[in-house]
Design an enzyme around this catalytic site. Structure first.
Site, PDB file in Angstrom:
ATOM      1  N   ASN A   9       6.342  55.435  84.455  1.00 28.33           N
ATOM      2  CA  ASN A   9       7.697  55.888  84.153  1.00 28.33           C
ATOM      3  C   ASN A   9       7.809  57.326  84.632  1.00 28.33           C
ATOM      4  OD1 ASN A   9      10.108  56.706  83.049  1.00 28.33           O
ATOM      5  ND2 ASN A   9       9.434  56.592  80.909  1.00 28.33           N
ATOM      6  N   TRP A  10       8.498  57.496  85.730  1.00 27.67           N
ATOM      7  CA  TRP A  10       8.590  58.836  86.331  1.00 27.67           C
ATOM      8  C   TRP A  10       9.625  59.718  85.628  1.00 27.67           C
ATOM      9  CZ3 TRP A  10       8.480  57.577  92.366  1.00 27.67           C
ATOM     10  CH2 TRP A  10       7.236  57.008  92.680  1.00 27.67           C
ATOM     11  N   LYS A  11      10.334  59.148  84.708  1.00 27.24           N
ATOM     12  CA  LYS A  11      11.343  59.891  83.934  1.00 27.24           C
ATOM     13  C   LYS A  11      12.283  60.670  84.877  1.00 27.24           C
ATOM     14  CE  LYS A  11       8.113  60.218  80.129  1.00 27.24           C
ATOM     15  NZ  LYS A  11       7.939  60.678  78.769  1.00 27.24           N
ATOM     16  N   HIS A  95      13.753  52.973  75.547  1.00 21.20           N
ATOM     17  CA  HIS A  95      12.733  54.031  75.544  1.00 21.20           C
ATOM     18  C   HIS A  95      13.065  55.018  74.416  1.00 21.20           C
ATOM     19  CE1 HIS A  95      10.295  57.462  76.703  1.00 21.20           C
ATOM     20  NE2 HIS A  95       9.572  56.631  77.419  1.00 21.20           N
ATOM     21  N   GLU A  97      12.939  58.138  74.176  1.00 16.44           N
ATOM     22  CA  GLU A  97      13.719  59.329  74.526  1.00 16.44           C
ATOM     23  C   GLU A  97      15.213  59.002  74.494  1.00 16.44           C
ATOM     24  OE1 GLU A  97      11.637  60.276  78.143  1.00 16.44           O
ATOM     25  OE2 GLU A  97       9.937  61.011  76.982  1.00 16.44           O
ATOM     26  N   GLU A 167       5.125  52.148  72.040  1.00 18.60           N
ATOM     27  CA  GLU A 167       4.971  53.569  72.370  1.00 18.60           C
ATOM     28  C   GLU A 167       5.225  54.411  71.127  1.00 18.60           C
ATOM     29  OE1 GLU A 167       5.639  54.390  76.805  1.00 18.60           O
ATOM     30  OE2 GLU A 167       7.591  54.363  75.862  1.00 18.60           O
ATOM     31  N   GLY A 173       4.137  62.114  75.749  1.00 16.09           N
ATOM     32  CA  GLY A 173       4.240  63.433  76.363  1.00 16.09           C
ATOM     33  C   GLY A 173       3.597  64.541  75.554  1.00 16.09           C
ATOM     34  N   SER A 212       0.708  59.042  76.329  1.00 17.29           N
ATOM     35  CA  SER A 212      -0.375  59.895  76.851  1.00 17.29           C
ATOM     36  C   SER A 212      -1.560  59.103  77.391  1.00 17.29           C
ATOM     37  CB  SER A 212      -0.832  60.905  75.785  1.00 17.29           C
ATOM     38  OG  SER A 212       0.247  61.753  75.430  1.00 17.29           O
ATOM     39  N   GLY A 233       3.650  57.635  81.441  1.00 11.22           N
ATOM     40  CA  GLY A 233       4.622  58.656  81.817  1.00 11.22           C
ATOM     41  C   GLY A 233       4.000  59.714  82.708  1.00 11.22           C
ATOM     42  N   GLY A 234       3.651  60.842  82.112  1.00 10.78           N
ATOM     43  CA  GLY A 234       3.169  62.003  82.869  1.00 10.78           C
ATOM     44  C   GLY A 234       2.095  61.677  83.896  1.00 10.78           C
TER      45      GLY A 234
HETATM   46  C1  PEP Z   1       6.573  57.319  78.424  1.00  6.17           C
HETATM   47  O1  PEP Z   1       7.438  58.148  78.609  1.00  6.17           O
HETATM   48  O2  PEP Z   1       6.869  56.113  78.415  1.00  6.17           O
HETATM   49  C2  PEP Z   1       5.209  57.789  78.211  1.00  6.17           C
HETATM   50  C3  PEP Z   1       4.339  56.946  77.731  1.00  6.17           C
HETATM   51  O3  PEP Z   1       4.943  59.093  78.516  1.00  6.17           O
HETATM   52  P1  PEP Z   1       3.500  59.820  78.534  1.00  6.17           P
HETATM   53  O4  PEP Z   1       2.534  58.890  79.202  1.00  6.17           O
HETATM   54  O5  PEP Z   1       3.725  61.066  79.301  1.00  6.17           O
HETATM   55  O6  PEP Z   1       3.131  60.055  77.106  1.00  6.17           O
END
Ligand code: PEP
Length: 251
Positions: A9-11, A95, A97, A167, A173, A212, A233-234
Site C-alpha cells: 500500500n503506497w498510500k 483502511h 486511515e 491491521e 506506520g 509495520s 505500507g511503509g
Molecule cells: C498500511 O497502511 O496498510 C500499513 C500496514 O502500513 P505500515 O506497513 O506502514 O504499518
C-alpha cells in the site's frame, strides 16, 4: 491450500519519477512464483504502474473506490468500474486511515465492498482495533463487528471473492508490530467467525496481516497458520525490502 498474497500500500506517496524508480526496482526482484503480489499506488499513478509492471506478474490494486460502482456525478471520486478499466484487479476498502481520519462508517465500507465486487475487483476488507480498544480488551469484539457489517449485509458467499486484512491501528506506520501470537489470535477469530457461516468459504479466504511488516519480521508472522500474507505500507516503498517480504511469504 491458500495462495499467499502480499500487497503493498503506497498510500499518498510518490511522484511520476519516484514511481518509475520503484517499478524498475520491483522488476529487478526475484519474486516467488507461489505468492500473489500486488501493489496499490495512489490512483494518480495506477495507469503508470499497470503499464510499468505489465508482464512482471505483479498485479495492481487501488487504495479506495467510490460507493457507487459506475461512473457518474461524484466529484473527486473514482468508480470501481474505472479502476477495473485502468487495469486494477483489487481494491482496499475500509483502511483504518479512512475509517479514522475521514470518518468512513461500516455502512460506507460495505457499499465500497459491494461496488468493488460488482465491477469484478477483489475487495481487501481492512479491519482492526485502536490501541484504546486493545487496552480495553475489545479487540475481538471490534473486529467481529467490522466483519459482521459485511456478512450481515451481503451474506457469507461474498467472501469467496474477497480478502480480509487484519491491521491493528496501533501498529500501522508506528514501527510497532503485533506479535505473531497476537496476530494469529485475531486471524483465527476472523476465520472462526466466517466458518460459523460457511466452513468452506472460511477455509479458502486469505487473511492478511498489516502493521509495520518488514523483511525482519515477515517470516515469523507469515509462519502462523491463519496468516496468509501481508498488507505492507511503509516497507513497500522500498523495492528490495518489499521483494524480501514477498520471498518470506513464499517460504
Ligand atoms: C498500511 O497502511 O496498510 C500499513 C500496514 O502500513 P505500515 O506497513 O506502514 O504499518
Amino acid at each position: 491450500m491458500r495462495r499467499p498474497l502480499v500487497a503493498g500500500n503506497w498510500k499518498m506517496h510518490g511522484t511520476r519519477a519516484s514511481v518509475a524508480e520503484l517499478i524498475e526496482g520491483l522488476r529487478r526482484q526475484v519474486l516467488p512464483a507461489g505468492v500473489e503480489i500486488a501493489v496499490c499506488p495512489a490512483s494518480l499513478h495506477v495507469v503508470q504502474v499497470v503499464d510499468g509492471l505489465a508482464g512482471s506478474g505483479v498485479v495492481v490494486g487501488a487504495q479506495d473506490c467510490a460507493v457507487e460502482p459506475q461512473q457518474g456525478a461524484l466529484t473527486g471520486e473514482l468508480a470501481a468500474s474505472q479502476l477495473q478499466d485502468a487495469g486494477c484487479t483489487l481494491v482496499l476498502v475500509g483502511h483504518s486511515e479512512r475509517r479514522q481520519l475521514l470518518g468512513e462508517s461500516d455502512e460506507c465500507v460495505v457499499r465500497k465492498f459491494v461496488a468493488a465486487q460488482a465491477c469484478g475487483l477483489i475487495p481487501v476488507l481492512c479491519v482492526g482495533e485502536t490501541l484504546e480498544q486493545r487496552e480495553a480488551g475489545e479487540t475481538l469484539a471490534v473486529v467481529r463487528c467490522q466483519l459482521a457489517a459485511v456478512i450481515d449485509a451481503q451474506g457469507i458467499g461474498v467472501f469467496a471473492r474477497a480478502v480480509v486484512a487484519y491491521e491493528p491501528v496501533w501498529a500501522i506506520g508506528t514501527g510497532l508490530t503485533a506479535s505473531p501470537e497476537q496476530a494469529q489470535e485475531v486471524h483465527a477469530a476472523i476465520r472462526a467467525q466466517l466458518s460459523a457461516h460457511d466452513a468452506e468459504v472460511a477455509a479458502a479466504v486469505r487473511i492478511l496481516y498489516g502493521g509495520s511488516v518488514k523483511a525482519a519480521n515477515a517470516a515469523e508472522l507469515f509462519g502462523m497458520p491463519d496468516i496468509d500474507g501481508g498488507l505492507v505500507g511503509g516497507a513497500s516503498l522500498n523495492a528490495d525490502e518489499f521483494g524480501a517480504i514477498c520471498r518470506a511469504a513464499g517460504n
